[in-house]
Design a protein around this motif. Sequence first.
Motif, mmCIF file in Angstrom:
data_model
loop_
_atom_site.group_PDB
_atom_site.id
_atom_site.type_symbol
_atom_site.label_atom_id
_atom_site.label_comp_id
_atom_site.label_asym_id
_atom_site.label_seq_id
_atom_site.Cartn_x
_atom_site.Cartn_y
_atom_site.Cartn_z
ATOM 1 N N GLU A 35 120.461 54.268 104.917
ATOM 2 C CA GLU A 35 120.945 55.504 105.532
ATOM 3 C C GLU A 35 120.932 56.645 104.523
ATOM 4 O O GLU A 35 121.190 56.441 103.334
ATOM 5 C CB GLU A 35 122.376 55.312 106.044
ATOM 6 C CG GLU A 35 122.513 54.267 107.125
ATOM 7 C CD GLU A 35 123.952 53.926 107.438
ATOM 8 O OE1 GLU A 35 124.205 53.426 108.551
ATOM 9 O OE2 GLU A 35 124.820 54.131 106.563
ATOM 10 N N ILE A 36 120.661 57.845 105.024
ATOM 11 C CA ILE A 36 120.797 59.057 104.216
ATOM 12 C C ILE A 36 122.166 59.641 104.527
ATOM 13 O O ILE A 36 122.430 60.075 105.656
ATOM 14 C CB ILE A 36 119.697 60.083 104.544
ATOM 15 C CG1 ILE A 36 118.314 59.499 104.249
ATOM 16 C CG2 ILE A 36 119.913 61.373 103.748
ATOM 17 C CD1 ILE A 36 117.167 60.392 104.691
ATOM 18 N N LYS A 37 123.044 59.645 103.545
ATOM 19 C CA LYS A 37 124.404 60.136 103.779
ATOM 20 C C LYS A 37 125.061 60.477 102.455
ATOM 21 O O LYS A 37 124.686 59.953 101.398
ATOM 22 C CB LYS A 37 125.245 59.083 104.501
ATOM 23 C CG LYS A 37 125.436 57.806 103.702
ATOM 24 C CD LYS A 37 126.315 56.804 104.435
ATOM 25 C CE LYS A 37 126.552 55.564 103.568
ATOM 26 N NZ LYS A 37 127.448 54.603 104.239
ATOM 27 N N SER A 93 119.694 59.540 109.956
ATOM 28 C CA SER A 93 118.539 59.786 109.088
ATOM 29 C C SER A 93 118.385 58.614 108.113
ATOM 30 O O SER A 93 119.371 58.084 107.596
ATOM 31 C CB SER A 93 118.713 61.096 108.323
ATOM 32 O OG SER A 93 118.832 62.177 109.229
ATOM 33 N N MET A 94 117.138 58.225 107.864
ATOM 34 C CA MET A 94 116.875 57.016 107.097
ATOM 35 C C MET A 94 115.818 57.249 106.015
ATOM 36 O O MET A 94 115.015 58.182 106.099
ATOM 37 C CB MET A 94 116.382 55.897 108.019
ATOM 38 C CG MET A 94 117.307 55.541 109.174
ATOM 39 S SD MET A 94 118.860 54.753 108.652
ATOM 40 C CE MET A 94 118.252 53.156 108.068
ATOM 41 N N ILE A 95 115.832 56.376 105.003
ATOM 42 C CA ILE A 95 114.760 56.302 104.013
ATOM 43 C C ILE A 95 114.183 54.894 104.070
ATOM 44 O O ILE A 95 114.915 53.908 103.956
ATOM 45 C CB ILE A 95 115.244 56.579 102.580
ATOM 46 C CG1 ILE A 95 115.980 57.915 102.484
ATOM 47 C CG2 ILE A 95 114.059 56.585 101.612
ATOM 48 C CD1 ILE A 95 116.499 58.221 101.090
ATOM 49 N N ASP A 96 112.879 54.809 104.264
ATOM 50 C CA ASP A 96 112.181 53.529 104.176
ATOM 51 C C ASP A 96 111.690 53.353 102.739
ATOM 52 O O ASP A 96 110.916 54.182 102.233
ATOM 53 C CB ASP A 96 110.978 53.490 105.121
ATOM 54 C CG ASP A 96 111.384 53.490 106.585
ATOM 55 O OD1 ASP A 96 112.579 53.280 106.883
ATOM 56 O OD2 ASP A 96 110.497 53.713 107.436
ATOM 57 N N PHE A 97 112.136 52.293 102.077
ATOM 58 C CA PHE A 97 111.719 52.002 100.704
ATOM 59 C C PHE A 97 110.731 50.833 100.710
ATOM 60 O O PHE A 97 110.904 49.865 101.457
ATOM 61 C CB PHE A 97 112.916 51.627 99.834
ATOM 62 C CG PHE A 97 113.833 52.768 99.504
ATOM 63 C CD1 PHE A 97 113.463 53.731 98.584
ATOM 64 C CD2 PHE A 97 115.075 52.871 100.108
ATOM 65 C CE1 PHE A 97 114.312 54.785 98.272
ATOM 66 C CE2 PHE A 97 115.937 53.915 99.807
ATOM 67 C CZ PHE A 97 115.552 54.871 98.885
ATOM 68 N N GLU A 98 109.716 50.929 99.849
ATOM 69 C CA GLU A 98 108.788 49.837 99.607
ATOM 70 C C GLU A 98 108.591 49.708 98.103
ATOM 71 O O GLU A 98 108.179 50.670 97.452
ATOM 72 C CB GLU A 98 107.433 50.094 100.270
ATOM 73 C CG GLU A 98 107.481 50.272 101.777
ATOM 74 C CD GLU A 98 106.117 50.628 102.328
ATOM 75 O OE1 GLU A 98 105.216 49.766 102.274
ATOM 76 O OE2 GLU A 98 105.942 51.766 102.781
#
Length: 414
Positions: A159-161, A239-244
């Motif tokens: 999550e973006i927070k 809102s989200m961040i996808d990490f790889e």
Amino acid sequence: MANPQPILSRRTVIFAEIEQNNDSVSSYAGGPPGVVTLNTGGLSTDAEIGKEVIIYDGSEDDHTAVHRTVITDNAASTITLLERPDGVFTPQATDEVKILNYAKSSIDPSSTAARAILCTMPELTFNGEMLARDYTTKSLTKLEGVMGNKSVNIAFSCEIKGNGGGGASLPTLNKLDPLLRACGFSRTDTTASTSYREYTPADEAQESVCIDVFADGLKYVIRGCVGNATFKFEQGKISMIDFEFTGLYADPTSEAIPSYTYDSTLPKILTYASLQGFGSTDVPASTLEMNMNNEIIDYYNMSKQAAGDAERYMIANRAPSGSFNPQGVIVEDTNWFNKFSTSGTSGTFSLRVGGNTSTGAVVSGQSVDFTFGAKSQAGTIGLTDDGGIRRFEVGFNVAAALTAPNTDLSIKFY
């Protein structure tokens, strides 16, 4: 084989910690060359040559400026800098120094409960190159192969927070900090009437992170992780961040899930984000996505790695791009097609997560600002249907001015 209890997928916890050696400034000689005397020292002479170093103007968790460079020489208690921090700041006593130590063997993120990362189910992929031995013999039977280089990919979303604090004091350091830094970002802190922590892309002193994954009885330790981040925004959603990340392979071990502490702050739904772009304000879009497109490469060194794997993984390039879906309007309102056809400059893209729901103003401890490069350009455009509403799907490349490097993205946590 015994009749074991099945391993439950959802009983999974991950921890993350930046891989580095910590010290602080005792004194600084500006030179040239610039020489930092360390408080602890204890370095083996010449062992740090070529390593990257980060010097903070203050502490790592509270610094107003940062200098990244390479060590050209070192004694037991001193390091010599390739580039001096002239015009940025002068290192003072107690300023923190971090010598990057890729895949540091003594790192154990799970030893500290607060390093736990709240995320979606992590996806782990174990890559191995089976080397075929395709030789001719009297028989058509294939010969057994040999396992070559190996690596691990791990992907998850967060999550973006904001997570508290802020105002005249700096906000609480976000749990995303080590993950963003391992995706090529650098952080600086600004204390003012409305204080914030800002992340911008960095070219030098690339940091790596160790990720511990506990999966209901198994522990996977993935060292030397570097990766990519994709930011996703949708009205009315979290809102989200996808990490790889890509890291070094190691066999898992059997170990119970240790104590962990998550940030309990609830995320703010994306409502009034005040999206701006292509010279327009309050752009009527419902979604926006931006991918850093970091190019991860593997570096091999036959004199270094006894295990037959890559020595390390690095970010060799980035080409940020994104898309958003403004409402279809007539050209007299906003001529999106002209901005596409003329390769027009977008100006500055920006939006705010967790702002005041009626005014969009900053809410300390909650708001996160995103600003994309001022020289971004529309690269594609198409028509989409959104429940009967016509929207334009605009793809853009994120860019910055020649004289303003590393301004392709700014993230500010208030």
